[in-house]
Every structure is written in C-alpha cells, then in structure tokens.
Write a protein that holds these residues in place. Structure first.
Motif, short mmCIF file in Angstrom:
data_model
loop_
_atom_site.label_atom_id
_atom_site.label_comp_id
_atom_site.label_asym_id
_atom_site.label_seq_id
_atom_site.Cartn_x
_atom_site.Cartn_y
_atom_site.Cartn_z
N HIS A 27 43.82 55.08 42.06
CA HIS A 27 44.06 53.73 41.56
C HIS A 27 44.59 52.80 42.65
O HIS A 27 44.08 51.70 42.85
CB HIS A 27 45.07 53.83 40.41
N GLY A 28 45.63 53.25 43.37
CA GLY A 28 46.20 52.40 44.40
C GLY A 28 45.26 52.16 45.56
O GLY A 28 45.21 51.06 46.11
N HIS A 29 44.51 53.18 45.94
CA HIS A 29 43.60 53.03 47.07
C HIS A 29 42.49 52.01 46.81
O HIS A 29 41.96 51.41 47.75
CB HIS A 29 42.99 54.39 47.43
N THR A 30 42.15 51.81 45.53
CA THR A 30 41.12 50.80 45.26
C THR A 30 41.58 49.42 45.73
O THR A 30 40.79 48.67 46.31
CB THR A 30 40.76 50.76 43.76
N SER A 31 42.84 49.10 45.50
CA SER A 31 43.35 47.81 45.97
C SER A 31 43.53 47.79 47.48
O SER A 31 43.31 46.76 48.13
CB SER A 31 44.69 47.48 45.29
N CYS A 32 43.91 48.92 48.05
CA CYS A 32 44.10 48.98 49.50
C CYS A 32 42.82 48.60 50.24
O CYS A 32 42.88 47.90 51.27
CB CYS A 32 44.54 50.38 49.94
N ALA A 92 37.92 39.84 41.40
CA ALA A 92 36.98 40.87 41.86
C ALA A 92 37.67 42.12 42.37
O ALA A 92 37.13 43.22 42.24
CB ALA A 92 36.08 40.29 42.94
N SER A 93 38.85 42.01 42.96
CA SER A 93 39.52 43.21 43.47
C SER A 93 39.83 44.17 42.33
O SER A 93 39.60 45.37 42.42
CB SER A 93 40.79 42.84 44.23
N HIS A 94 40.36 43.63 41.22
CA HIS A 94 40.65 44.49 40.08
C HIS A 94 39.37 45.00 39.44
O HIS A 94 39.29 46.17 39.04
CB HIS A 94 41.49 43.72 39.05
N ALA A 95 38.38 44.13 39.29
CA ALA A 95 37.15 44.54 38.63
C ALA A 95 36.43 45.64 39.41
O ALA A 95 36.03 46.66 38.84
CB ALA A 95 36.23 43.33 38.46
N ILE A 96 36.29 45.45 40.72
CA ILE A 96 35.65 46.48 41.54
C ILE A 96 36.51 47.73 41.56
O ILE A 96 36.02 48.86 41.55
CB ILE A 96 35.38 45.95 42.96
N HIS A 154 27.89 48.27 37.51
CA HIS A 154 28.99 48.55 36.60
C HIS A 154 30.00 47.41 36.56
O HIS A 154 30.56 47.11 35.50
CB HIS A 154 29.70 49.85 37.01
N MET A 155 30.24 46.77 37.70
CA MET A 155 31.26 45.73 37.75
C MET A 155 30.93 44.55 36.86
O MET A 155 31.82 43.87 36.34
CB MET A 155 31.46 45.26 39.19
N ALA A 156 29.65 44.29 36.66
CA ALA A 156 29.25 43.17 35.81
C ALA A 156 29.75 43.33 34.38
O ALA A 156 29.87 42.33 33.65
CB ALA A 156 27.73 43.04 35.82
N ARG A 157 30.07 44.55 33.96
CA ARG A 157 30.55 44.80 32.60
C ARG A 157 32.07 44.91 32.52
O ARG A 157 32.62 45.14 31.44
CB ARG A 157 29.92 46.09 32.06
N ASP A 158 32.76 44.74 33.65
CA ASP A 158 34.22 44.88 33.65
C ASP A 158 34.88 43.67 33.01
O ASP A 158 34.36 42.55 33.05
CB ASP A 158 34.73 45.06 35.08
N ILE A 159 36.07 43.91 32.45
CA ILE A 159 36.81 42.86 31.75
C ILE A 159 37.10 41.66 32.66
O ILE A 159 37.13 40.52 32.21
CB ILE A 159 38.11 43.45 31.15
#
Length: 344
Positions: A244-249, A228-232, A316-321
């Motif tokens: 990009h980096g802040h999304t994981s932070c 979920a961290s990568h998908a979100i 949107h996350m429901a369609r992520d890889i």
C-alpha cells in the motif's frame, strides 16, 4: 504478525478480561474478499458486539467491512458484490450495526475514513465499500504500538499519508479548511518521518506522524476528491500486489509532474513546495527527493511492475472511485499510460 512476534496483543487480551469474545488474525494485504468473510464468520461465532481492530490498514479495512457483512447475513465472498461502492442491488442493504474501535500500527489512515477497500481475487480489482457507519467509533493513537512495525512499512505508509495531503493541495475542488489541514499534516509528517528514520525509539516523532495521518484524512472524509496517485495505487495493490505505501512512493511524484502541466494545478502545488521549505522548487522534485531519503522505491520497476502491465493498469484505473477526479482530467487510457511511463 503482532500476535506472533510480540506481547502487545496478549496485553490487550488480558486487559479486556471476560469482555473478550474472541480473537481473529490473518488478514492478507489489500484485504482479499475471502479474508473479510473469514473474519466475519469468527465475529459471528463469537457473538461479538464490538470489533477492535489492531494493526495496519488491511486489518482495519477488513474490520470495518465485517459489521456490514454481519448485518446482511452474508457468508460467501461473492455476496460482497452487493455492498461494494457503485453496486446496484435489487434492495438496499441493511446498514452496519456493530461498531469498530481502531488501534493503528501503520500510517495508512483508513481508521479515519468511512471508506474501506477489499480485493476481488477473481479480477484483481480493489473495490471500495462506503457507508458512514464504517468509520470507527473511536481511534486509539498509541505510538508505542507502532514500535514493532517494520521500518519500511512505517515509513512507506507515512508517504501514503503525505499523498493524502499532496492530492488535497492539488485538488481544484478543495477549500481553505481542507488546505489548512493538509498543510498541518505535511508539517507533522515531513519532520516526524525523518526523525523516526533517524531514531526508531523516538515516540514523540512517531506520535507526530500519527497526528499527521489524522490531519491528512480530514479533507478526504469531508469530501475532497483524491486523484490519479490514489487511483493508480489502488490498482497497483489489487492487481500487482504492490504494498500500500509503496504505491504512493512510486506514483505521487510522477502524478505531480503530469499534473503540473496544468497551470491551475501547478499554482496549487506551490503550497507543497512551501511545506518543504523550498517554495521556488517544483513540488515533484521535492517529494521525489524526500521519498528517496527515506529509502523507499522510486520507480515501478523497483516495485516489481514492468511496462507489460501498464495497459491492464490503465484499464482497471478507469473503474476506480477516484479515477475520474484527478485535477488535470484523465481523458483517455493514454493519459494514464503517460503517467505510468513517468514512474517507470
């Protein structure tokens, strides 16, 4: 930025001499589709027979997609729809022919991956592009090339690399080899990022971080699914413009907390706690504290994302890889909302 503010690109150009067919710059974060087509047009005009990508994750992802665009003679951003991951074109696209050499200046890790990402400006969705020949033919790890990278960008993308290892060590579909690579990555990155923060001129620490990125990407390229961290994070980048980096932070501690409600995942998280030297402390607490010490944002609000965006993010996350591969299953949009509230 590298081309405008320093001499690194000029030195590479000089070293290539008459082998240099042309130079293209100007890829925006999260790789908008038009930027891919502009880079492909430049490569086509130059009649390039090799692509060299120097820069951060967006530059490298763009460069990885360019050969596939060229081999299918595409010139409209909408043409990318036919090769995105999950597309069902009438005829299979031709494989990439040109190859890429990558020289990364951040710690995002895309240089070790046959998967690239680009954003459809019409929808704000960041989409995947997957082909084994998208993986660069060679990667040049030069710590000196990262010295001009802004500290916030270097450290935050380092957290992105940590997130690769975190999600590997939570994945129920991992294996001992992948887990070993993830633990090695954490050893490099936890020490290396702290040392770079203390002394930006420490090239050995910068190289340790690059080695950590390399090891963190091994499980992904071997097929260990992220969560979920990568998908979100993909959605936060494409839809909300979060770096990009802040999304994981902001997301990885919240996802860890949510995942820890599943006993099997909580048991897997003990390896993360051990890597921080505190096996009896919850992994989410340790990750949160470490990211805070690096001076990175700790909430969605700090990253400029309010609760009014949560419903769209969940959709949107429901369609992520990787939206369907979190180790604690995400059974509804409300589950995603719960994670977002933890990160609010």
């Amino acid at each position: 930025t590298l081309r405008e503010t320093g001499e690194e690109i000029a030195r590479i150009e000089a070293a290539l001499g008459d082998r240099l067919a042309g130079v293209h710059a100007g890829v925006a974060p999260h790789v908008p589709r038009p930027d891919v087509m502009a880079a492909a047009a430049a490569a086509r005009e130059a009649q390039a027979d090799l692509i060299v990508a120097v820069g951060g994750g967006s530059v490298i992802d763009c460069a990885k997609i360019v050969p596939w665009v060229l081999s299918n003679d595409m010139d409209d951003p909408k043409d990318l729809e036919a090769i995105r991951y999950g597309a069902t074109p009438e005829a299979p696209p031709a494989p990439p022919v040109l190859r890429v050499i990558a020289a990364p200046t951040t710690l995002s890790g895309g240089e070790f991956n046959p998967l690239a990402g680009a954003t459809d400006p019409a929808t704000g969705a960041k989409q995947g592009y997957l082909h084994r020949l998208l993986a660069p033919a060679a990667v040049v790890l030069d710590p000196a090339l990262t010295r001009r990278t802004p500290e916030w960008l270097f450290l935050s993308t380092g957290v992105r690399a940590l997130d690769h290892a975190f999600e590997t060590l939570q994945a129920l579909r991992s294996n001992p080899v992948a887990d070993g690579q993830a633990r090695l990555a954490l050893g490099f990155l936890i020490e290396g990022l702290a040392r770079v923060q203390a002394d930006g001129a420490d090239l050995a620490a910068r190289l340790a971080c690059q080695m950590g990125v390399w090891q963190s990407m091994g499980p992904i390229t071997a097929g260990v699914p992220m969560g979920a961290s990568h998908a979100i994070g993909h959605v936060l980048g494409g839809l909300c413009g979060v770096p990009h980096g802040h999304t994981s932070c902001v997301m990885t501690p919240a996802v860890m907390r949510w995942n820890a409600e599943d006993p099997a995942v909580a048991a897997r998280q003990q390896a993360i706690s051990a890597a921080f030297g505190a096996p009896d402390t919850p992994a989410a607490e340790l990750a949160d504290a470490f990211i805070g010490r690096l001076g990175q944002p700790r909430s969605l609000a700090e990253a400029g994302v309010g609760e009014d965006r949560f419903a769209a993010i969940a959709e949107h996350m429901a369609r992520d890889i990787w939206g369907q591969t979190n180790p604690r299953p995400l059974r509804s949009a409300e589950d995603v909302m719960d994670i977002l509230r933890l990160a609010a």
